[in-house]
Write an enzyme that holds these catalytic residues in place. Structure first.
Site, PDB file in Angstrom:
ATOM      1  N   GLY A  48     -45.437 -19.412  -3.928  1.00 60.14           N
ATOM      2  CA  GLY A  48     -44.096 -19.980  -4.086  1.00 60.14           C
ATOM      3  C   GLY A  48     -43.457 -20.368  -2.767  1.00 60.14           C
ATOM      4  O   GLY A  48     -42.828 -21.422  -2.652  1.00 60.14           O
ATOM      5  N   CYS A  49     -43.624 -19.527  -1.773  1.00 60.69           N
ATOM      6  CA  CYS A  49     -43.014 -19.791  -0.457  1.00 60.69           C
ATOM      7  C   CYS A  49     -43.692 -20.982   0.222  1.00 60.69           C
ATOM      8  O   CYS A  49     -43.028 -21.780   0.883  1.00 60.69           O
ATOM      9  CB  CYS A  49     -43.074 -18.546   0.411  1.00 60.69           C
ATOM     10  SG  CYS A  49     -42.122 -17.177  -0.303  1.00 60.69           S
ATOM     11  N   THR A  50     -44.995 -21.110   0.041  1.00 60.81           N
ATOM     12  CA  THR A  50     -45.711 -22.254   0.588  1.00 60.81           C
ATOM     13  C   THR A  50     -45.275 -23.534  -0.111  1.00 60.81           C
ATOM     14  O   THR A  50     -45.025 -24.556   0.545  1.00 60.81           O
ATOM     15  CB  THR A  50     -47.237 -22.049   0.472  1.00 60.81           C
ATOM     16  OG1 THR A  50     -47.593 -20.873   1.221  1.00 60.81           O
ATOM     17  CG2 THR A  50     -48.002 -23.240   1.017  1.00 60.81           C
ATOM     18  N   ALA A  92     -41.786 -24.451   1.246  1.00 63.02           N
ATOM     19  CA  ALA A  92     -41.859 -24.958   2.620  1.00 63.02           C
ATOM     20  C   ALA A  92     -42.468 -26.360   2.643  1.00 63.02           C
ATOM     21  O   ALA A  92     -41.986 -27.240   3.372  1.00 63.02           O
ATOM     22  CB  ALA A  92     -42.687 -24.008   3.490  1.00 63.02           C
TER      23      ALA A  92
END
Length: 153
Positions: A42-44, A47
């Site tokens: 999710g964070c990738t 970003a």
């Protein structure tokens, strides 16, 4: 942190070990986004959404700054792996995370944990919060489009 509140002067240390201060961004708008962990799906996705629309966001007058509790070294690897064109603050002591009120209880698949709550603050030219995306509002793969839509009304 609520709409109209001013950011603290010292935001933290970036991926290069440089102090990040609110006054550096005086007269410019900032997307200050908080995410749980480098290199997670999710964070990738979030970003990379911001990376892919970085020129659109800067044309709207915004600088992008990401924040997590990961280390400087972790941020360096994350930036290199995904060619991120913006700063990441390594808030390992959770100073800014706590000041912004984005550390708390999360419910993931029925399991309650404590951690960083994915949140994005849009900051105006005076360093004040003008809009907030709360955890339930953020769609990681489309987050840049969500920001652009909100900014453009």
């Amino acid at each position: 942190m609520n709409i109209g509140d001013k950011l603290p002067e010292v935001l933290g240390i970036d991926q290069n070990g440089q102090e990040v201060r609110t006054s550096e961004y005086a007269g410019r708008k900032v997307i200050l986004y908080f995410y749980p962990k480098d290199q997670t799906p999710g964070c990738t996705a979030e970003a990379c959404s911001l990376r892919d629309h970085y020129s659109d966001l800067t044309q709207l007058g915004y600088e992008v700054i990401g924040v997590s509790a990961d280390s400087v070294e972790s941020h360096q690897k994350f930036i290199e792996a995904h060619q991120l064109p913006f700063r990441l603050i390594a808030d390992t002591e959770k100073t800014l995370i706590n000041a912004m009120g984005v550390w708390g209880e999360k419910n993931r698949y029925g399991k309650i944990t404590i951690g960083l709550l994915r949140t994005t603050f849009l900051i105006d030219e005076e360093g004040k919060v003008e809009s907030i995306f709360t955890p339930g509002q953020i769609r990681t793969k489309e987050h840049a489009a969500q920001i652009i839509k909100r900014v453009n009304g």
